[in-house]
Design an enzyme around this catalytic site. Structure first.
Site, PDB file in Angstrom:
ATOM      1  N   SER B 147     -79.930 -84.522  48.368  1.00  0.00           N
ATOM      2  CA  SER B 147     -81.396 -84.612  49.319  1.00  0.00           C
ATOM      3  C   SER B 147     -80.727 -85.248  50.693  1.00  0.00           C
ATOM      4  O   SER B 147     -79.525 -85.077  51.027  1.00  0.00           O
ATOM      5  CB  SER B 147     -82.505 -85.044  48.527  1.00  0.00           C
ATOM      6  OG  SER B 147     -83.554 -84.485  49.451  1.00  0.00           O
ATOM      7  N   ARG B 217     -97.388 -87.696  50.565  1.00  0.00           N
ATOM      8  CA  ARG B 217     -96.784 -87.613  49.318  1.00  0.00           C
ATOM      9  C   ARG B 217     -97.007 -86.316  48.297  1.00  0.00           C
ATOM     10  O   ARG B 217     -96.103 -85.686  47.923  1.00  0.00           O
ATOM     11  CB  ARG B 217     -96.942 -88.880  48.374  1.00  0.00           C
ATOM     12  CG  ARG B 217     -96.169 -89.076  47.231  1.00  0.00           C
ATOM     13  CD  ARG B 217     -94.697 -88.757  47.168  1.00  0.00           C
ATOM     14  NE  ARG B 217     -94.165 -89.252  46.019  1.00  0.00           N
ATOM     15  CZ  ARG B 217     -92.776 -89.321  45.978  1.00  0.00           C
ATOM     16  NH1 ARG B 217     -91.940 -88.974  47.011  1.00  0.00           N
ATOM     17  NH2 ARG B 217     -92.231 -89.659  44.808  1.00  0.00           N
ATOM     18  N   ASP B 313     -84.150 -74.758  43.426  1.00  0.00           N
ATOM     19  CA  ASP B 313     -84.541 -75.557  44.616  1.00  0.00           C
ATOM     20  C   ASP B 313     -84.659 -74.931  45.806  1.00  0.00           C
ATOM     21  O   ASP B 313     -83.675 -74.290  46.426  1.00  0.00           O
ATOM     22  CB  ASP B 313     -83.002 -76.511  44.812  1.00  0.00           C
ATOM     23  CG  ASP B 313     -83.380 -77.577  46.028  1.00  0.00           C
ATOM     24  OD1 ASP B 313     -84.606 -77.452  46.793  1.00  0.00           O
ATOM     25  OD2 ASP B 313     -82.448 -78.379  46.032  1.00  0.00           O
ATOM     26  N   HIS B 346     -86.038 -79.067  43.388  1.00  0.00           N
ATOM     27  CA  HIS B 346     -85.329 -79.656  44.237  1.00  0.00           C
ATOM     28  C   HIS B 346     -84.969 -81.411  43.386  1.00  0.00           C
ATOM     29  O   HIS B 346     -84.040 -81.722  43.434  1.00  0.00           O
ATOM     30  CB  HIS B 346     -85.795 -80.153  45.510  1.00  0.00           C
ATOM     31  CG  HIS B 346     -85.286 -81.137  46.445  1.00  0.00           C
ATOM     32  ND1 HIS B 346     -83.645 -80.693  46.739  1.00  0.00           N
ATOM     33  CD2 HIS B 346     -85.695 -82.199  46.999  1.00  0.00           C
ATOM     34  CE1 HIS B 346     -83.428 -81.794  47.552  1.00  0.00           C
ATOM     35  NE2 HIS B 346     -84.394 -82.656  47.684  1.00  0.00           N
ATOM     36  N   ASP B 347     -86.241 -81.403  42.731  1.00  0.00           N
ATOM     37  CA  ASP B 347     -86.138 -82.905  41.854  1.00  0.00           C
ATOM     38  C   ASP B 347     -84.965 -82.756  40.813  1.00  0.00           C
ATOM     39  O   ASP B 347     -84.496 -83.614  40.183  1.00  0.00           O
ATOM     40  CB  ASP B 347     -87.366 -83.147  41.208  1.00  0.00           C
ATOM     41  CG  ASP B 347     -88.248 -84.146  42.226  1.00  0.00           C
ATOM     42  OD1 ASP B 347     -87.560 -84.665  43.093  1.00  0.00           O
ATOM     43  OD2 ASP B 347     -89.451 -84.642  41.795  1.00  0.00           O
TER      44      ASP B 347
END
Lengths: 184, 372
Positions: B147, B217, B313, B346-347
């Site tokens: 990232s 968040r 992602d 993405h994580d």
């Protein structure tokens, strides 16, 4: 290692720059790296195979030869290898053109549909041939554009691609596999 | 936050000219290390953290008492094997884990707040370069990060082309997309809309814009996951109730989960840092730095690259990672690339994704063998 890979390796020059298109699990690349030149890269579509290449310490890019050769500059490799996959492409002519653009020379191997065993198979059984090099049934084969060695030589001549194949009649009848160096 | 005073840090005395024009010097850079630097000093890996990460990549974070953010990948015997490699991870400038950031005290004795200069990925990387001098490392074995960490990898190799043998940018981009700028702006607006933000001077006013930061968040967290991943994990499952309550309480598990993610985040992260770091990501455009030709960024390096992306992602999709590969390939650089199959969005790079972890491990270890 497959005998074919020894034959291909023999055609390469020491310390030359090599791209293996459709490099599979990297068996050929590994042999070339250890014996001929360290300057070898691969292009491969199967994620599973790429993982095997990484484990062998090989530099491989995930991609499809039909569209991802575009990113390689002209004449950026001394040799571009395409082993036994030409007949599986949607547009083999385009792939050949790309090989010859990216590589100063291309080494192409094709399973020969003109081998006598294939011919007899079709002649006497009246069925699509199944041999060691052509193990699939017609309905699940990845091969879309089967050709004979003679077909391939004719193609090259027609497209003004340099190819050397002496004794074509015998070669086309008795070779299960054709391995050629071609160049523009 | 007394604990933060105790984290390891170097004071960078050398002046650093920031992209915004300002020059900073004598600033702190907090870091952590894992493993041992060998005598040849050839086994050092610099890990760059992502937006909300910090220097505590592995083990237990002494500030939060939570696991390090890259525990799956980094540690003894793991993908980045600290039995073999010496791993350094520094807190980016703009961060809130001991490095120079908006919560630092300014000349007027008060926290800098929004008087902190706007920083860029380039500034972050230039600041972290000082860590090589500190450890007297002439050349790193690898630079790696996912990232925003991946963006730093690209910038680092571009700025210091001879300083790392290998480079592993993961799930990143060379040019922050409109979609990603939009999502970051959503987070920033959420913080700034919180009354307690007070134009960034909340610390001296003894306020915390925790509502705004939590919403930022929550929104961001959704973007780190995939639709399929969310559906499989939560579906329409209800949170500790048998039926809908016809109100705005967290009926669904996904709501409860996001609220929880928001609430724990505000305990460990500074709202102003969130603004500054997301800004730095938005400003990142390595292609533009080289007049539209990304290849030029890598012209001088002989680093061996390994680019990794993930199928699910959508924040930093494969296509953007592939652009990096194409830029490197078009100038015949040594670059490998794989897209890892994962539903975790993405994580994925932070999670237990065995194909990813084994690819990193194999790449590092075979590359290190060749070095020797």
């Amino acid at each position: 290692m497959k005998k074919e890979f020894f034959e291909i390796s023999k055609l390469l020059k020491k310390n030359s720059k090599v791209l293996d298109v459709g490099c599979g699990d990297g068996e050929l690349m590994k042999y070339i790296t250890e014996n001929i030149t360290e300057n070898v890269r691969g292009l491969e579509i199967s994620k599973n195979n790429i993982q095997k290449c990484i484990a062998k310490g090989l530099t491989v890019i995930e991609g499809d030869a039909e569209k991802d050769l575009r990113q390689f500059p002209n004449s950026s490799y001394d040799f571009v290898i395409l082993s036994q996959t030409l007949q599986a492409f949607l547009d083999p002519e385009n792939v050949i053109n790309e090989l010859l653009r990216v590589g100063k020379k291309a080494i192409v191997s094709i399973p020969n549909f003109g081998h006598w065993r294939v011919r007899l198979n079709l002649l006497f059984k009246g069925q699509m041939p199944i041999t060691e090099n052509l193990p699939n049934e017609w309905y699940n084969t990845p091969n879309l554009h089967m050709c004979t060695i003679r077909d391939f030589v004719n193609f090259c001549n027609k497209k003004k691609i340099k190819i050397d194949c002496p004794n074509l009649f015998y070669v086309n009848l008795f070779s299960e596999l054709g391995i050629f160096i071609i160049e523009k | 936050m007394n604990k933060i005073d105790k984290v390891k840090k170097i004071i960078v005395e050398k002046p650093l000219k920031l992209d915004c024009g300002k020059t900073i010097k004598d600033f702190p850079l907090a870091y952590e290390t894992y493993g041992k630097l060998n005598d040849r000093k050839d086994n050092a890996i610099l890990v760059f953290h992502a937006l909300t990460g910090d220097q505590f990549a592995s083990g237990t974070n002494p500030i939060t008492n939570k696991e390090g953010w890259w525990n799956y990948a980094l540690g003894p015997g793991k993908a980045i094997d600290t039995n073999k490699f010496f791993v350094i991870c520094a807190n980016v400038i703009g961060g809130c884990m001991g490095s120079y950031g908006p919560s630092n005290i300014g000349d007027n004795g008060k926290p800098l707040g929004t008087n902190f200069p706007v920083i860029t990925i380039n500034d972050m990387v230039n600041a972290q370069y000082n860590i090589l001098d500190f450890f007297k490392i002439n050349k790193l074995f690898s630079v790696i990060g996912g990232s925003m960490g991946g963006m730093q990898v690209l910038q680092f190799v571009s700025n210091f082309p001879e300083k790392s043998h290998t480079a592993i940018p993961i799930a990143c981009t060379a040019s922050h997309s409109a979609q990603n700028i939009a999502l970051n702006e959503l987070g920033r607006q959420s913080i700034m809309a919180d009354h307690n933000w007070m134009d960034g001077f909340y610390v001296e006013n003894k306020k915390v814009p925790d509502k705004g930061l939590a919403v930022a968040r929550m929104a961001a967290h959704i973007t780190y996951l995939s639709k399929k991943g969310l559906q499989e994990k939560f579906g329409r499952k209800l949170q500790e109730r048998d039926d809908l309550k016809f109100g705005f309480d967290a009926d669904f598990q996904i709501e409860s989960y996001l609220r929880y993610q928001g609430s724990v985040f505000v305990d460990r992260f500074d709202a102003n840092s969130y603004l500054y770091i997301t800004r730095a990501m938005d400003y990142f455009d390595l292609t533009k730095q080289f007049n539209g030709n990304l290849s030029k960024a890598f012209e001088k390096t002989n680093s061996k690259f390994f680019v990794i992306s993930f199928t699910s992602d959508w924040l930093y999709p494969t296509s953007e990672n592939r652009d990096i590969v194409i830029a490197l390939n078009s100038i015949s650089k040594d670059v490998g690339f794989i897209e890892i199959t994962s539903d975790k969005g993405h994580d994925s790079f932070l999670l237990d994704v065995p194909d990813f972890l084994s690819a990193v491990k194999n790449f590092l270890e075979t590359s290190y063998q060749k070095l020797k």
